[in-house]
Enzyme design. Structure first.
Site, short mmCIF file in Angstrom:
data_model
loop_
_atom_site.label_atom_id
_atom_site.label_comp_id
_atom_site.label_asym_id
_atom_site.label_seq_id
_atom_site.Cartn_x
_atom_site.Cartn_y
_atom_site.Cartn_z
N GLU A 21 0.93 -1.29 -0.18
CA GLU A 21 0.00 0.08 0.04
C GLU A 21 0.70 1.14 0.12
OE1 GLU A 21 -3.29 -0.30 2.81
OE2 GLU A 21 -4.20 -1.72 1.73
N GLU B 124 -4.84 -8.67 -0.25
CA GLU B 124 -5.84 -8.25 0.68
C GLU B 124 -7.17 -8.21 0.31
OE1 GLU B 124 -4.45 -5.06 3.11
OE2 GLU B 124 -2.66 -5.60 3.41
O1 AHR Z 1 -5.54 -5.71 6.72
C1 AHR Z 1 -5.40 -4.70 7.54
C2 AHR Z 1 -4.87 -3.69 6.94
O2 AHR Z 1 -5.60 -3.05 5.78
C3 AHR Z 1 -3.28 -3.82 6.33
O3 AHR Z 1 -2.33 -3.59 7.19
C4 AHR Z 1 -3.48 -2.69 5.23
O4 AHR Z 1 -2.36 -3.05 4.07
C5 AHR Z 1 -4.67 -2.42 4.71
O5 AHR Z 1 -4.82 -1.24 4.58
#
Ligand code: AHR
Length: 495
Positions: free
Chosen positions: A174, A297
Site C-alpha cells: 500500500e 488483501e
Molecule cells: O489488513 C489490514 C490492513 O488493511 C493492512 O495492514 C493494510 O495493508 C490494509 O490497509
C-alpha cells in the site's frame, strides 16, 4: 423463469492456481500473538511456540501460501529486530495497530517454522516505506543465501543451517497510503530500484510482487505496468467488502439488517468489475499474462466488536461472511488466467478470520468452512459453465441469485460449487452435466447454511454454522435437479 445451468465438463477455461486460496497474517491485534504464537512456555499446547490447535485447523484447509508480516506493519518492520535470542529482541511500539508493545518474539525464524509446519509457501512483504534497500537486500540474503556470506553466517549462528526456500517477495505494501503515501510514478521508480537488490541466490528464484492499487485506482495499475512491467512478476490489488463507510461506520459484523445483507453482496460482486478493469490495463502491457494479479488483501471489514481495541480489527464472522467468501472464489476462478494468488485478510482474530481464539479456546468461523469445502478447487482445471439464473430482487435492486463455479481436479473428480446469496428465497435449478464420458454414478454433496442472517459460531456454541451432508437434489442420468436454501453454499462432487 426456470433456473438452469450447463456444466461443460469438456471445455477447459484455465487452471485455478492453488495460491488463490492463500492467507495473510499480520502483526495486528491478536493475529500473530495469541492467535498463532503463544510462546514455548505457554499453557496452551504448542510446537516450539506455535499453538497446536490453530496449526491443526489450518493444516486441514491446505493453506498454499501465507503472507507476512503485513500489511501496514510491513512498512514499519525492521527484520533484524526479530532474530537472535528472544529475550534480547527489541521491544517496539506497533504504531499502526493499537500502539501496543511488539516484542518481536515472532520473527523470521518463527514465521519460516510456521510455514514449514503448515507445508505452505512463505510470502514475505518487505519494507519500502521506512526501510532501506540494504535492509531489504540483506533480508533476502539472510534467508536464502547458501554459502559463506555475512548474512548467511548470521542465520547459521541463529540456528538455521540451511537456507530457506523463499518464492514470493512483496516489494512494499500500500505504498499509496500507509506504505509511504507515494505517487505511482515515484513508487514505480522506487520499485525498480529496490527489486534490483532482491537477488536470486543459488536455485532460489523469487517471484517479485509490486505494491498495487487501492480498489479502483486504475491509474496506479497503468503507471506501474507502463513503467515497471518487465521488472515485476506480480502486481497486487487490495479491495475490502465494507457494507458501510470506511470512516463513518463500516457496519456491524452481527446483528445487521437485510439492507446490509444486500449491500454486502453487491459490494462483494464489485470485485469482478475491479479485476476485469485492472486486468484490461495489464493486458495492454502484458498480453501473454505473464504478470499475475495478486489480490493480497481481500475480505469483509466491519466495525470492531464492542469493547475491543479499535486498532485490533477483531470482528465476528457469520454465514454472510461465508457467502462473501464463496462469491469471491467464483470471481477469482473466473479470472484465473490473470489472478495467480489471493490472500484473505486475515488468518486468526483479525477481519474476516478463519479462526477466533479466546485464551485456550478456539473456534472455526463460517469462512473457514468455505475454505475447507473449496480446497478441492486448488490446482484444478476450471470448467466452462453456462447459466440461466433468476434475480435476487431486493427493493428496487437486483443481483444474480446464484453463482457457480466448476472444476475438475487432477484425480478426475468434478466439483461444482453453488452459492445462493438470497437472504430469503430458495432456488431450484436444473443442472445439465454435459461432456462427461460416462453416466454419473457417484455424487455427494455438502452444504453450509443457516436460518438467521447473522448465524455464527461462539465459544459457547462453536458448531452453530458448520458443513453438513446435503441431499436435496435428484440425479437422473447426467442431470441434477437441486434445491438451494437461502444463504447457502453447496459443493457437489462427482467422482
Ligand atoms: O489488513 C489490514 C490492513 O488493511 C493492512 O495492514 C493494510 O495493508 C490494509 O490497509
Amino acid at each position: 423463469m426456470k433456473n438452469s445451468m450447463i456444466i461443460n465438463a469438456d471445455i477447459k477455461d484455465g487452471i485455478i492456481n492453488r495460491n488463490i486460496y492463500g492467507h495473510f497474517a499480520e502483526h495486528l491485534g491478536r493475529c500473530i500473538y495469541e492467535g498463532i504464537w503463544v510462546g514455548e512456555d505457554s499453557v496452551i499446547e504448542n510446537t516450539k511456540g506455535i499453538r497446536n490447535d490453530v496449526l491443526e485447523a489450518l493444516k486441514r484447509i491446505n493453506i498454499p501460501v501465507l503472507r507476512w508480516p503485513g500489511g501496514c506493519f510491513a512498512d514499519e518492520y525492521h527484520w533484524k529486530d526479530g532474530i537472535g535470542s528472544r529475550s534480547d529482541r527489541k521491544r517496539m511500539v506497533n504504531t499502526h495497530w493499537g500502539g501496543v508493545v511488539e516484542n518481536n518474539h515472532f520473527g523470521t525464524h518463527e514465521f519460516m517454522l510456521l510455514c514449514e509446519l503448515l507445508n505452505c509457501e512463505p510470502y514475505i512483504c518487505g519494507n519500502v516505506g521506512s526501510g532501506t534497500i540494504q535492509e531489504m537486500s540483506e533480508w533476502v540474503e539472510y534467508m536464502t543465501f547458501d554459502g559463506e556470506s555475512p548474512m548467511a553466517n548470521w542465520r547459521q549462528e541463529n540456528g538455521q543451517q540451511e537456507p530457506w526456500g523463499l518464492k514470493y517477495f512483496g516489494v512494499g505494501n500500500e505504498n499509496w497510503g500507509c506504505g509511504g503515501n507515494m505517487r505511482p510514478e515515484y513508487y514505480a521508480d522506487l520499485y525498480r530500484r529496490y527489486q534490483t537488490y532482491v537477488r536470486n541466490y543459488g536455485d532460489n528464484k523469487i517471484y517479485k510482487i509490486a505494491g498495487g492499487a487501492n480498489i479502483d485506482d486504475y491509474n496506479w495499475t497503468e503507471v506501474l505496468m507502463r513503467e515497471a512491467a518487465p521488472f515485476l512478476d506480480g502486481l497486487s490489488l487490495h479491495y475490502y467488502t465494507i457494507p458501510g463507510d470506511f470512516w463513518l461506520g463500516k457496519g456491524a459484523a452481527t446483528d445487521f439488517t437485510t439492507d446490509e445483507w444486500f449491500i454486502t453482496m453487491q459490494k462483494a460482486f464489485y470485485m469482478d468489475e475491479l479485476i476485469t478493469k485492472h486486468s484490461a490495463i495489464m493486458d495492454k502491457y502484458d498480453a501473454e499474462k505473464r504478470v499475475g494479479l495478486i489480490i493480497d488483501e481481500w475480505g469483509t471489514w466491519f466495525d470492531v466488536e464492542t469493547g475491543t481495541n479499535p486498532g485490533f480489527l477483531y470482528q465476528q464472522n457469520t454465514i454472510r461472511d461465508a457467502v462473501v467468501a464463496a462469491i469471491h472464489f467464483h470471481i477469482f476462478h473466473k479470472h484465473c488466467n490473470r489472478v495467480q494468488m489471493t490472500n484473505i485478510a486475515q488468518t486468526v482474530n483479525v477481519l474476516q478470520a478463519m479462526i477466533l481464539t479466546e485464551g485456550k479456546k478456539m473456534i472455526l468461523t463460517p469462512t473457514y468452512h468455505v475454505f475447507d469445502m473449496y480446497k478441492v478447487h486448488q490446482d484444478a482445471t476450471l470448467l466452462s459453465v453456462d447459466t440461466n439464473i433468476g434475480a435476487y430482487k431486493y427493493k428496487e435492486k437486483e443481483l444474480q441469485q446464484v453463482t457457480v463455479t466448476a472444476s475438475r481436479n487432477t484425480k478426475g473428480a468434478l466439483n461444482i460449487s453453488l452459492c445462493n446469496i438470497d437472504h430469503k428465497e430458495p432456488s431450484s435449478i436444473s443442472i445439465e452435466l454435459r461432456g462427461l464420458k460416462e453416466t454419473v454414478k457417484d455424487l455427494s454433496a455438502t452444504i453450509l447454511t443457516a436460518n438467521k442472517l447473522d448465524a455464527h459460531n461462539t465459544f459457547e456454541e462453536p458448531e452453530n454454522v458448520k458443513p453438513a451432508d446435503f441431499t436435496n437434489y435428484k440425479l437422473d442420468e447426467n442431470s441434477v435437479d437441486i434445491n438451494l436454501p437461502p444463504m447457502s453454499v453447496v459443493n457437489l462432487t462427482i467422482q
